[in-house]
Design an enzyme around this catalytic site. Structure first.
Site, PDB file in Angstrom:
ATOM      1  N   GLY A 105       6.531  -1.258   0.154  1.00  0.00           N
ATOM      2  CA  GLY A 105       6.026  -0.732  -1.083  1.00  0.00           C
ATOM      3  C   GLY A 105       4.391  -1.029  -1.278  1.00  0.00           C
ATOM      4  O   GLY A 105       3.897   0.135  -1.901  1.00  0.00           O
ATOM      5  N   GLU A 108       3.105   1.815   0.856  1.00  0.00           N
ATOM      6  CA  GLU A 108       3.165   3.253   0.125  1.00  0.00           C
ATOM      7  C   GLU A 108       2.338   3.036  -0.931  1.00  0.00           C
ATOM      8  O   GLU A 108       1.618   4.213  -1.240  1.00  0.00           O
ATOM      9  CB  GLU A 108       4.469   3.310  -0.376  1.00  0.00           C
TER      10      GLU A 108
END
Length: 254
Positions: A105, A108
């Site tokens: 994450g 991302e």
């Protein structure tokens, strides 16, 4: 867990501050980020945003403890895609200052930004496969668009970590600097952008992102219309006049 510093020069510095968990993204951090970016999107005085972690870690990934035993329905009902959207749809330029780990994450999150400045100690990766998972917030889609099929497949299928220098070579980051200078460099770039017309900057960002997945001819039409639209703005007239008068332009954002 997420702090915001608003500077007088139109820069907002958003800092994820959860060092005890290597800045892992739990729901509280996600919600705080979403609320902050929604607010900053409508603050006229803010012209660019820097997103960072600390000197040792940007974001080491999602907080595994929050989803280790979750069901598909529970994950669906979290609707974290709405929380990510407040960052991806922010009209202000967002510069990521990445030191240390930007994994899962965290990688991302960096890819949701418009420019990525990486310290030479940065490490990027999508290691979800090692947990029996796959990326779920753009790690398969944004990554393949950023670095191409073969490098993206290598990262996602093996879960390998990529150094800052390798990430630069792949096109995953904009620039690599000494780790001690990462935040300063990101702020410098944010300051440069903040001095331009915010209306123009917003149009550039919107058109570049919207046109990226369109056929070229359609994207060129979109670009041309936005270009023409700017000729009705005060900032365009001010910019042209300042150039002719050999002085610094003073943009107002309208």
């Amino acid at each position: 867990m997420v702090n915001v510093v608003r500077q007088d020069d139109g820069i907002a510095i958003v800092k994820i501050n959860r060092p005890e968990a290597k800045n892992a993204l739990n729901m509280q951090v996600r919600q705080e980020l979403a609320n902050i970016f929604k607010t900053l999107s409508f603050e006229h005085d803010i012209r660019s945003i820097v997103l960072t972690g600390n000197e040792n870690c940007f974001v080491a990934g999602a907080d595994v403890r929050e989803f280790a035993h979750a069901s598909s329905t529970e994950m669906y009902l979290r609707h974290t895609e709405y929380l990510w959207e407040s960052i991806s749809r922010c009209p202000k330029p967002v510069i990521a200052a990445v030191n240390g780990f930007a994994l899962g994450g965290g990688c991302e999150l960096a890819m949701h930004c418009d420019i990525i400045i990486a310290g030479d100690n940065a490490r990027f990766g999508q290691p979800e496969v090692k947990l029996g998972l796959m990326p779920g917030a753009g790690g398969t889609q944004r990554l393949i668009r950023a670095v191409g099929k073969f490098q993206a497949m290598r990262m996602v299928l093996t879960g390998c970590f990529v150094s800052a220098s390798e990430a630069l070579q792949m096109g995953l980051v904009s620039e690599v600097v000494p780790a001690s200078q990462t935040l300063d460099k990101a702020i410098q770039i944010a300051t440069e952008i903040a001095a331009f017309s915010p209306l123009t900057v917003a149009q550039i960002k919107e058109i570049m992102l919207a046109g990226a997945d369109l056929p070229l001819e359609n994207a060129l039409i979109l670009e041309r219309k936005a270009f023409q639209l700017l000729f009705d703005s005060h900032d365009q007239k001010e910019g042209a006049q300042a150039f002719l008068e050999k002085r610094t332009a003073h943009f107002k954002g309208h």
